[in-house]
Motif scaffolding. Structure first.
Motif: not given
Lengths: 160, 85
Positions: A92-94, A99, A111, A140, A143-144, A147
């Motif tokens: 789970k991204s920022e 993703y 995505e 990772k 993304l977190e 992003e």
């Protein structure tokens, strides 16, 4: 450790030594053992090769294992299970998007939409020869926590 | 590969590289170790590397622009070397 005893003339010693693959011996241990095993007798010499115990292929696996250990240390138990079973894990991204990071070094980020269906493929790589798991760990983390920067660097293409 | 075991007073920085990663460990109770770790942090970030702090269990924490000796783990990303493919 394997020891090979050979008796030969100096010309064939040189021929044998120069044709020995560099991956199976080291020059310093060859010289040391040759000195120790040398006996002069009518122009013939006895010499020995000493092969290292660990093969280069074993040593070359260390970066991969270190990178895998680092990546696994950053995953939840659920993500580790996903990685083991599917060679991919969900992040789970920022910005709240989902993703999937697949094992690989090119175009390995999908995505996902709200239903978990991939809509776009992202590719972000490193110019350095990092082990694959290192790249996945960096992806990772970006993304977190970063992003926007990842999206600025990555090439994002729609999946038809 | 065995998991790195740290003391409760220790933090670690990982710089991913061709060897897997290079680790820098500091003890929060030792000013000289903190200073050495901070020097490495400043050197990498001045080159454009990003620093991401995570908690001991790997859970994300925050991005760092300044060395924080109290974080548990920092992983660097070589941003100037990252590119789209």
């Amino acid at each position: 450790m394997m020891t090979v005893d050979m008796s030969s003339s100096t010309s064939s010693v040189w021929a044998n030594w120069t044709t020995t693959p560099a991956s199976t011996t080291t020059y310093d241990c060859v010289w040391e053992t040759w000195n120790q095993g040398t006996s002069a007798s009518s122009g013939t010499y006895q010499y020995r090769y000493v092969f290292p115990e660990s093969s280069p292929s074993q040593n070359s696996d260390v970066p991969r294992k270190k990178a895998e250990a680092l990546l696994c240390s950053l995953l939840t138990s659920e993500q580790r299970e996903q990685l083991e079973k599917q060679s991919a894990f969900i992040v789970k991204s920022e910005l709240g998007k989902m993703y999937r990071i697949r094992r690989g070094s090119a175009q390995n980020i999908d995505e996902l939409d709200a239903k978990g269906k991939p809509t776009h493929r992202l590719c972000i790589q490193c110019a350095d020869e990092l082990p694959v798991a290192d790249l996945m760990a960096i992806q990772k983390l970006m993304l977190e926590m970063d992003e926007a920067r990842l999206l600025k660097i990555a090439i994002r293409t729609p999946i038809r | 590969m065995e998991e790195l075991q740290l003391l409760p007073t220790q933090g670690v920085m990982h710089n991913p590289d061709v060897t897997g990663d290079t680790k820098i460990i500091w003890d929060r109770s030792k000013p000289d170790e903190i200073a050495a770790a901070e020097a490495v942090f400043d050197k990498l970030t001045s080159k454009g590397y990003a620093a991401y702090a995570v908690k001991k269990d790997g859970e994300k924490d925050k991005q760092l622009v300044k060395f924080d000796p109290n974080v548990e783990k920092i992983i660097f990303a070589p941003i100037p070397r990252m590119r789209g493919g």
